[in-house]
Design an enzyme around this catalytic site. Structure first.
Site, PDB file in Angstrom:
ATOM      1  N   ILE A 461       0.790  -1.224  -0.162  1.00  0.00           N
ATOM      2  CA  ILE A 461       0.142  -0.147   0.012  1.00  0.00           C
ATOM      3  C   ILE A 461       0.764   1.127  -0.034  1.00  0.00           C
ATOM      4  O   ILE A 461       0.448   2.346   0.447  1.00  0.00           O
ATOM      5  CB  ILE A 461      -1.003  -0.168   1.147  1.00  0.00           C
ATOM      6  CG1 ILE A 461      -0.309   0.189   2.427  1.00  0.00           C
ATOM      7  CG2 ILE A 461      -1.845  -1.014   1.242  1.00  0.00           C
ATOM      8  CD1 ILE A 461      -1.145   0.000   3.759  1.00  0.00           C
ATOM      9  N   GLY A 462       2.121   1.117  -0.597  1.00  0.00           N
ATOM     10  CA  GLY A 462       2.926   2.397  -0.600  1.00  0.00           C
ATOM     11  C   GLY A 462       4.053   2.384   0.643  1.00  0.00           C
ATOM     12  O   GLY A 462       4.910   3.248   0.600  1.00  0.00           O
ATOM     13  N   THR A 463       4.082   1.227   1.344  1.00  0.00           N
ATOM     14  CA  THR A 463       4.829   1.205   2.593  1.00  0.00           C
ATOM     15  C   THR A 463       6.251   0.419   2.024  1.00  0.00           C
ATOM     16  O   THR A 463       7.133   0.412   3.007  1.00  0.00           O
ATOM     17  CB  THR A 463       4.106   0.303   3.564  1.00  0.00           C
ATOM     18  OG1 THR A 463       3.504  -1.041   3.042  1.00  0.00           O
ATOM     19  CG2 THR A 463       3.095   1.008   3.983  1.00  0.00           C
ATOM     20  N   LYS A 696       9.310  -6.003  14.514  1.00  0.00           N
ATOM     21  CA  LYS A 696       7.905  -5.679  15.074  1.00  0.00           C
ATOM     22  C   LYS A 696       7.738  -4.746  13.857  1.00  0.00           C
ATOM     23  O   LYS A 696       8.134  -3.771  13.378  1.00  0.00           O
ATOM     24  CB  LYS A 696       8.082  -5.031  16.379  1.00  0.00           C
ATOM     25  CG  LYS A 696       8.347  -6.275  17.326  1.00  0.00           C
ATOM     26  CD  LYS A 696       8.240  -5.857  18.911  1.00  0.00           C
ATOM     27  CE  LYS A 696       9.452  -5.107  19.329  1.00  0.00           C
ATOM     28  NZ  LYS A 696       9.463  -4.742  20.851  1.00  0.00           N
ATOM     29  N   GLU A 700       2.436   2.306  12.432  1.00  0.00           N
ATOM     30  CA  GLU A 700       1.426   3.148  13.198  1.00  0.00           C
ATOM     31  C   GLU A 700       1.986   3.760  14.388  1.00  0.00           C
ATOM     32  O   GLU A 700       1.421   4.727  14.998  1.00  0.00           O
ATOM     33  CB  GLU A 700       0.445   2.285  13.522  1.00  0.00           C
ATOM     34  CG  GLU A 700      -0.581   2.067  12.063  1.00  0.00           C
ATOM     35  CD  GLU A 700      -1.660   0.855  12.387  1.00  0.00           C
ATOM     36  OE1 GLU A 700      -2.772   1.047  12.265  1.00  0.00           O
ATOM     37  OE2 GLU A 700      -1.344  -0.269  12.560  1.00  0.00           O
TER      38      GLU A 700
END
Length: 741
Positions: A461-463, A696, A700
């Site tokens: 998603i663009g990450t 991890k 977010e």
């Protein structure tokens, strides 16, 4: 390769426009175009709908309403996760919220479809809607909150602990409706192929999209094929599919032609869902030494009456600070508005905005350094679960951040430092976010030419998914990066939990690593027993995979030669991760990511204009796959925090339930001029309880608490505490000190 700052492998495709997004697929030939007609009331019932003029308009092929929509499967509440459930649309004459689809117009061109949509005549009998969150006090208790977490928790005796505290903070905070709003609006192209349906869609979880489409259209899942190779952002808004996908699918099956449907930006505001508005009461009780004796976090938020969503807003309070007496709760009030949904860092973002503001209020009441206050309340075990932390370095983040930021120069007294017209203030906050793990499968295939193909339905998603999977696969098989090819976003590939919740990178990379280890074992078994190989009889323990070869004790052989001779069709293996509920580490340990954010702001002494001057985030996220993409994700999260603190706020018209600022002219987000100097530091780490790679999720944690650091800096600059977010000029201006103060 793992840990190197590799450039995005898909970067050239995106920079040259060759990356194909959902609305840009042309494989099926010339498509038809659909346009959604939305309700113009927020509650009531359709009494008449006339489509004749629209059907006669140039180019129109179909006008679909609830009167003509095929039979749909119902939402199955027994399915544990919302995004895998059926999502029926145009189900009847009742209107549940403003903008709800009442028709789909399909025409030869988008312009014809949009023009004809204006010709659909709809008459309503309006009902009395519940639109104003502040007007209704009736609330109810959900069974659980998001992610299956408990609704309420209690440890010790909060009332007694709070009553006996020497210093108390008891404040109410409010947070507004917020939206994800990725660059790519929600879009879909549905293509019928015989009895099958191919769906090119902008989604974050392809498996959920397939099951949702299949159950809604009453199709066998194997007849639905989801393709999402590139997704232009999601932030939670594309974890599930939405009305444009179901409507495109129905229209394509009805007309036996490909149909494209994309939401306009204004429709995204009304149809996709949002972070719920909330009222949060935070109570902190402490001794004069700053040690917390009692902490309570009570949250009330909006939900849709038909589709419940309870954001886990108080959940991170349960693990953040030590205190013997504790209380958290979540309550819901039903409003006739679009449903709440996951928006980046659901729960943590609005929850930490308020709790970290309250901690700053406590520090001010104690006349204590806010960094020192947090360090004094560092727990040794998870204070509510009573299990050890897997790897906790929050104090290290706080101290390193304070050192790098120059925290010792913070104005000790609010509104005491000026730079000409500007009041200067420093603020900080801590950050914590739970680390999640979901079931994920990845296939790694080694071809006869010595290249590897990695396949999973995981999305990018663009990450940077394409890039980090390339790195893990290259390291796992000892291949150069250019000899690893990634195939993502196809529902016929092994199933994953997709991208979301900061779990995508670690789930998919761990599965790739395990597949590569299994593939290595297969290859070593092959050459050990192959008399034609120079590695015949080797000791596998001494084998080294490097630069496309496997070698030991001075002998080596190219991987392609091994495969071509022994596996002429190629050789492959699958790797998997478990659902966290099936992994004992997730019950035996509290597994989280951590951070600390520091901000400096200037506030115009006359106008109350707020300007961010600089910002620093220091994070502990275990092992990092790629520092460059990780830095990008963390900075993006911090900027979200700035928006939450100062700008983002969707306003509801209490007469209709419409969002009055449903575009980027009225719904403000940070732009380049708002964000001057943002820096990120990631501490070296390795959490062996999280997964075999020690990594991890970090997508977010950057937003967690960062908004509070800005709001706290505004207080430090002005002495004015705003508890109704965002902090805007009209809320701040009346309390500003006079210039000669």
């Amino acid at each position: 390769m793992i840990g190197q700052a590799v450039n995005r492998v898909d970067g050239p495709l995106k920079a040259t426009g060759r990356a194909t997004y959902a609305y840009e697929h042309w494989e099926a030939g010339q498509p038809l175009y659909g346009f959604i007609v939305g309700a113009t009331i927020g509650k009531g019932r359709i009494t008449r709908i006339d489509t004749e003029d629209a059907e006669r308009a140039p180019g129109v092929q179909l006008v679909m309403t609830y009167l003509t929509t095929p039979e749909q499967g119902p939402r199955d509440e027994s399915i544990p996760f919302e995004y895998w459930r059926a999502q029926p649309v145009l189900t009847g004459p009742d209107i549940h919220y403003y903008g709800e689809p009442v028709a789909l117009v399909v025409a030869e061109t988008l312009e014809e479809a949009r023009s004809a949509a204006d010709l659909v005549e709809v008459e309503y009998r309006a009902g009395r809607g519940r639109f104003d969150f502040g007007e209704f006090e009736d609330v109810y208790i959900p069974k659980t909150v998001n992610a299956g977490l408990p609704t309420d928790t209690a440890v010790g005796d909060f009332d007694a602990g709070f009553a006996g505290a020497e210093v108390k903070v008891d404040q109410q905070y409010t947070t507004p409706y917020e939206f994800s709003l990725p660059i790519e609006p929600n879009a879909c192209m549905a293509e019928p192929r015989g009895e099958d349906l191919v769906i090119y869609v902008s989604c974050q979880i392809t498996d959920a999209a397939r099951d949702s489409v299949a159950s809604t259209l009453r199709m066998a899942p194997e007849r639905v094929h989801i393709l999402a190779p590139f997704v232009g952002g999601g932030f939670g808004s594309k974890l599930g599919i939405h009305s444009e996908t179901i409507l495109a699918a129905f229209a394509a099956r009805t007309l036996r032609r490909p149909v494209k449907v994309a939401m306009t930006r204004q429709q995204v505001f009304q149809l996709v869902g949002m972070r719920p508005t909330s009222s949060q009461r935070v109570r902190l009780g402490a001794g004069r030494d700053g040690r917390l004796s009692a902490i309570a976090h009570d949250v009330t938020m909006h939900t849709n009456p038909d589709i419940e969503y309870a954001e886990q807003t108080a959940a991170t309070t349960r693990s953040l600070y030590a205190a013997p007496h504790r209380l958290t709760s979540h309550r819901l009030t039903a409003l006739d508005l679009p449903r709440g949904t996951d928006v980046r860092a659901p729960g943590e973002a609005p929850g930490m905005l308020t709790v970290e503001s309250a901690m700053d209020e406590l520090a001010d009441a104690l006349r204590m350094d806010p960094v020192e206050l947090r360090i004094r309340n560092e727990p040794t075990v998870d204070p509510e679960r009573d299990v050890p932390y897997s790897d906790r370095h929050l104090v290290d983040c706080l101290r390193e951040g304070a050192r790098r930021f120059g925290w010792e120069n913070r104005p000790a007294t609010p509104a005491s430092v000026r730079d000409g017209q500007w009041l200067i203030g420093y603020g900080m906050s801590a950050a914590i976010r739970g680390h999640f793990q979901g079931p994920t499968a990845v296939r790694v295939r080694l071809e006869t030419d010595g290249t590897a193909v990695i396949q999973t339905d995981m999305t990018d998603i663009g990450t940077g998914t394409y890039t980090i999977l390339t790195q893990v696969g290259a390291e796992g098989l000892g291949l150069p990066l250019e000899r690893v090819r990634i195939e993502l976003g196809r529902s016929d590939h092994p199933t994953s939990w997709g991208s979301g919740g900061s779990w995508g990178a670690t789930n998919s990379c761990t599965a790739v690593h395990r597949a590569c280890m299994t593939l290595r074992e297969k290859l070593l078994d092959t050459v050990r027993d192959d008399a034609r190989s120079p590695l015949h009889g080797l000791d596998p323990a001494n084998a080294v995979f490097s630069d496309g070869n496997v070698g030991t004790d001075g002998a080596s052989e190219a991987l392609g030669e091994i495969v071509a001779r022994n596996h002429p069709e190629g050789v492959e293996a699958e790797g998997r991760t478990l659902f966290m509920g099936d992994d004992p580490n997730y019950s035996a340990y509290s597994i989280n990511t951590y951070g600390a954010t520091f901000a400096e702001v200037g506030v115009d002494a006359d106008t109350a204009e707020i300007r961010l001057r600089r910002m620093l985030g220091v994070y502990s996220v275990g092992r990092v796959f790629n520092p460059k993409t990780a830095r990008s994700q963390l900075i993006g999260g911090m900027i979200w925090g700035v928006g939450a603190a100062l700008e983002e706020e969707a306003v509801v018209d209490p007469r209709s339930g419409a969002f009055v600022n449903r575009d980027f002219a009225g719904y403000l987000v940070p732009v380049h001029a708002d964000i001057p100097d943002v820096d990120v530091v990631v501490l070296e780490g390795y959490d062996d309880k999280a997964n075999v790679l020690g990594a991890k999720g970090l997508g977010e944690v950057g937003i967690c608490g960062s908004g509070a650091s800005v709001a706290n800096a505004v207080f430090n600059a002005t002495g004015v505490r705003v508890r109704d977010f965002p902090v805007t000029i009209e809320k701040l201006l009346p309390g500003l000190p006079p210039m000669d103060a």
